[in-house]
Design a protein around this motif. Structure first.
Motif, PDB file in Angstrom:
ATOM      1  N   LEU A 279       0.875  -1.273  -0.133  1.00  0.00           N
ATOM      2  CA  LEU A 279       0.033  -0.167  -0.199  1.00  0.00           C
ATOM      3  C   LEU A 279       0.847   1.188   0.084  1.00  0.00           C
ATOM      4  CD1 LEU A 279      -2.921   0.906   0.160  1.00  0.00           C
ATOM      5  CD2 LEU A 279      -3.023   0.905   2.428  1.00  0.00           C
ATOM      6  N   ALA A 280       1.813   1.244   0.800  1.00  0.00           N
ATOM      7  CA  ALA A 280       2.700   2.399   0.945  1.00  0.00           C
ATOM      8  C   ALA A 280       3.480   2.576  -0.596  1.00  0.00           C
ATOM      9  CB  ALA A 280       3.728   2.224   1.919  1.00  0.00           C
ATOM     10  N   SER A 281       3.996   1.545  -1.201  1.00  0.00           N
ATOM     11  CA  SER A 281       4.528   1.427  -2.447  1.00  0.00           C
ATOM     12  C   SER A 281       3.481   2.100  -3.499  1.00  0.00           C
ATOM     13  CB  SER A 281       4.979   0.267  -2.966  1.00  0.00           C
ATOM     14  OG  SER A 281       5.957  -0.214  -2.055  1.00  0.00           O
ATOM     15  N   TRP A 282       2.485   1.753  -3.336  1.00  0.00           N
ATOM     16  CA  TRP A 282       1.165   2.421  -4.377  1.00  0.00           C
ATOM     17  C   TRP A 282       1.064   4.002  -3.985  1.00  0.00           C
ATOM     18  CZ3 TRP A 282      -3.415   4.780  -3.468  1.00  0.00           C
ATOM     19  CH2 TRP A 282      -4.247   4.929  -4.649  1.00  0.00           C
ATOM     20  N   ILE A 283       1.168   4.156  -2.868  1.00  0.00           N
ATOM     21  CA  ILE A 283       0.973   5.698  -2.563  1.00  0.00           C
ATOM     22  C   ILE A 283       2.079   6.590  -3.356  1.00  0.00           C
ATOM     23  CG2 ILE A 283       0.965   7.549  -0.602  1.00  0.00           C
ATOM     24  CD1 ILE A 283      -0.703   5.383   0.824  1.00  0.00           C
ATOM     25  N   ASN A 284       3.294   5.969  -3.147  1.00  0.00           N
ATOM     26  CA  ASN A 284       4.292   6.658  -3.552  1.00  0.00           C
ATOM     27  C   ASN A 284       4.451   6.773  -5.072  1.00  0.00           C
ATOM     28  OD1 ASN A 284       5.550   7.167  -1.062  1.00  0.00           O
ATOM     29  ND2 ASN A 284       6.434   5.146  -1.101  1.00  0.00           N
ATOM     30  N   HIS A 285       3.860   5.485  -5.639  1.00  0.00           N
ATOM     31  CA  HIS A 285       3.778   5.693  -7.061  1.00  0.00           C
ATOM     32  C   HIS A 285       2.987   6.703  -7.632  1.00  0.00           C
ATOM     33  CE1 HIS A 285       2.270   4.180 -11.080  1.00  0.00           C
ATOM     34  NE2 HIS A 285       3.405   3.892 -11.051  1.00  0.00           N
ATOM     35  N   GLU A 286       1.764   6.994  -6.912  1.00  0.00           N
ATOM     36  CA  GLU A 286       0.589   7.788  -7.466  1.00  0.00           C
ATOM     37  C   GLU A 286       0.941   9.299  -7.131  1.00  0.00           C
ATOM     38  OE1 GLU A 286      -2.498   7.085  -8.789  1.00  0.00           O
ATOM     39  OE2 GLU A 286      -1.407   5.334  -9.084  1.00  0.00           O
ATOM     40  N   ARG A 287       2.101   9.570  -6.354  1.00  0.00           N
ATOM     41  CA  ARG A 287       2.382  10.978  -6.115  1.00  0.00           C
ATOM     42  C   ARG A 287       3.271  11.353  -7.556  1.00  0.00           C
ATOM     43  NH1 ARG A 287       4.215  10.185  -0.015  1.00  0.00           N
ATOM     44  NH2 ARG A 287       2.402  10.531   0.951  1.00  0.00           N
ATOM     45  N   ASN A 288       2.493  11.682  -8.771  1.00  0.00           N
ATOM     46  CA  ASN A 288       3.056  12.161  -9.632  1.00  0.00           C
ATOM     47  C   ASN A 288       3.221  13.631  -9.628  1.00  0.00           C
ATOM     48  OD1 ASN A 288       3.345   9.473 -10.901  1.00  0.00           O
ATOM     49  ND2 ASN A 288       1.154   9.623 -11.477  1.00  0.00           N
ATOM     50  N   PRO A 289       4.244  14.449 -10.379  1.00  0.00           N
ATOM     51  CA  PRO A 289       4.101  15.868 -10.494  1.00  0.00           C
ATOM     52  C   PRO A 289       2.666  16.285 -11.181  1.00  0.00           C
ATOM     53  CG  PRO A 289       6.277  14.878 -11.298  1.00  0.00           C
ATOM     54  CD  PRO A 289       5.283  13.816 -10.923  1.00  0.00           C
ATOM     55  N   THR A 290       2.244  17.253 -10.533  1.00  0.00           N
ATOM     56  CA  THR A 290       1.214  17.857 -11.074  1.00  0.00           C
ATOM     57  C   THR A 290       1.511  19.575 -11.294  1.00  0.00           C
ATOM     58  OG1 THR A 290       0.343  18.512  -9.124  1.00  0.00           O
ATOM     59  CG2 THR A 290      -0.603  16.446  -9.937  1.00  0.00           C
ATOM     60  N   GLY A 291       0.472  20.184 -11.985  1.00  0.00           N
ATOM     61  CA  GLY A 291       0.796  21.405 -12.390  1.00  0.00           C
ATOM     62  C   GLY A 291      -0.475  22.172 -12.075  1.00  0.00           C
ATOM     63  N   PRO A 292      -0.505  23.629 -12.354  1.00  0.00           N
ATOM     64  CA  PRO A 292      -1.419  24.523 -12.054  1.00  0.00           C
ATOM     65  C   PRO A 292      -2.914  24.029 -12.712  1.00  0.00           C
ATOM     66  CG  PRO A 292       0.390  25.770 -12.264  1.00  0.00           C
ATOM     67  CD  PRO A 292       0.533  24.340 -12.594  1.00  0.00           C
ATOM     68  N   ALA A 293      -2.620  23.584 -13.935  1.00  0.00           N
ATOM     69  CA  ALA A 293      -4.016  23.312 -14.891  1.00  0.00           C
ATOM     70  C   ALA A 293      -4.398  21.994 -14.777  1.00  0.00           C
ATOM     71  CB  ALA A 293      -3.460  23.340 -16.396  1.00  0.00           C
ATOM     72  N   ASP A 294      -3.661  21.201 -13.763  1.00  0.00           N
ATOM     73  CA  ASP A 294      -4.386  19.847 -13.377  1.00  0.00           C
ATOM     74  C   ASP A 294      -3.726  19.459 -12.225  1.00  0.00           C
ATOM     75  OD1 ASP A 294      -5.517  17.357 -13.567  1.00  0.00           O
ATOM     76  OD2 ASP A 294      -3.727  16.352 -14.933  1.00  0.00           O
ATOM     77  N   PRO A 295      -4.124  20.153 -11.097  1.00  0.00           N
ATOM     78  CA  PRO A 295      -3.714  19.980  -9.541  1.00  0.00           C
ATOM     79  C   PRO A 295      -3.691  18.721  -8.979  1.00  0.00           C
ATOM     80  CG  PRO A 295      -5.924  20.995  -9.650  1.00  0.00           C
ATOM     81  CD  PRO A 295      -5.203  21.039 -11.040  1.00  0.00           C
TER      82      PRO A 295
END
Length: 330
Positions: A279-295
């Protein structure tokens, strides 16, 4: 309706004496094999006979018009039933087939439920990730099944059938493309918690019951996948939720604890297995960089959901158009 395309340069093929209708979502290889067997032909010879030799066509590709000529079924019917033919339909004729599976990744070749097949005999279909349990016949038909004999009777484990019913409801509520995208992640998270065969997990308890029922020390892989399924679907229902995904990837510790609490509420048995590792690995994987247009990354993810769904879809350009808050100038 798909127009007839046979014409100059197209080989004239004679119809086979026995008409064999295709099973919905059947692989082309399976259908050609059944067609050949019922007409006392070699599968290789029939496939060679059907291969289009028109100028500009790909070598070894069976043309839909050739298949229609030898079977006696109209091209639209064959396209609706056979995913590999379906993918070659011109775009303007595709709308009736929207939502149907395609004959390629991420879909899998799987034997059709042996009880559904009946007297038709073994049939291989292109299956979506939610084709795991035949609810009607209570057989496991999903991961790990490579032949009909691998299909597990789960009639004495109603929680497995109930998990399939819940997954079908989840597809209707969240949309199949999103659910499919997270399905393998849910399997991996559950596997992390029950990978130790001596751990007191629901999956391992079911495996012990299956070993005792089958009187076997070793069982096919399909038994293990069936045993973990009732825990996979609740995890999937949480991680496929846009709200809970945002809680999981939030920088606020309180939000992450709320996410863990929701996982434990859905799957209270053996709680420690879900709060670490997979579960912790999945959370880290989901933390993708985002930008203002797609927060929250949902617009980017939506393209991934649609691009990896494995079903025919109509693209909606408005979904990816820039978003302007109310009152803002376009």
């Amino acid at each position: 309706m798909i127009p007839a395309t046979a014409g100059w340069g197209q080989p004239q093929l004679r119809r086979l004496p026995r008409r064999i209708p295709p099973v919905h979502d059947e692989t082309l290889e399976s259908y050609i094999g059944r067609l050949a067997a019922r007409n006392y032909l070699s599968r290789a010879d029939l496939a060679t006979h059907l291969t289009s030799r028109r100028q500009g066509s790909r070598r070894g590709v069976i043309a839909s018009e050739s298949l229609a000529a030898v079977t006696g079924f109209a091209e639209p019917r064959l396209a609706y039933a056979l995913p590999e033919i379906r993918q070659r339909v011109p775009y303007r004729y595709a709308p009736p087939m929207i939502g149907q599976v395609v004959g390629s990744y991420p879909n899998r070749r799987h034997p059709l439920c042996r009880r559904c097949a009946g007297t038709t005999g073994p049939v291989t279909i292109w299956a979506r990730c939610d084709y795991n349990v035949c609810v009607r016949h209570q057989l496991w038909v999903g991961n790990g099944v490579s032949q009909s004999a691998d299909q597990v009777d789960v009639a004495d484990m109603p929680e497995i059938v109930q998990a399939q019913v819940r997954l079908q409801r989840l597809n209707r509520r969240r949309g199949y493309p999103r659910v499919r995208y997270y399905f393998s992640d849910a399997c991996a998270i559950e596997h992390w918690g029950s990978r130790n065969p001596f751990a007191l997990t629901p999956r391992n308890e079911r495996m012990r019951r299956l070993h005792a029922r089958e009187h076997a020390e070793f069982l096919p892989l399909s038994y293990g996948y069936a045993a973990q399924y009732p825990e996979v679907v609740p995890i999937l229902s949480v991680i496929s939720s846009p709200y809970w995904r945002r809680m999981a990837t939030s920088i606020e510790i309180a939000d992450r604890f709320r996410f863990y609490d929701e996982i434990l509420r859905e799957r209270p048995a053996h709680p420690s297995s879900y709060s670490h590792g997979g579960l912790a690995s999945w959370i880290n994987h989901e933390r993708n960089p985002t930008g203002p247009a797609d927060p929250d990354g949902e617009r980017t993810l939506r393209r991934l959901y649609l691009g990896t769904a494995g079903v025919l879809q109509l693209y909606d350009p408005a979904a990816d158009a820039p978003h302007h808050p109310l009152g803002a100038q376009a």
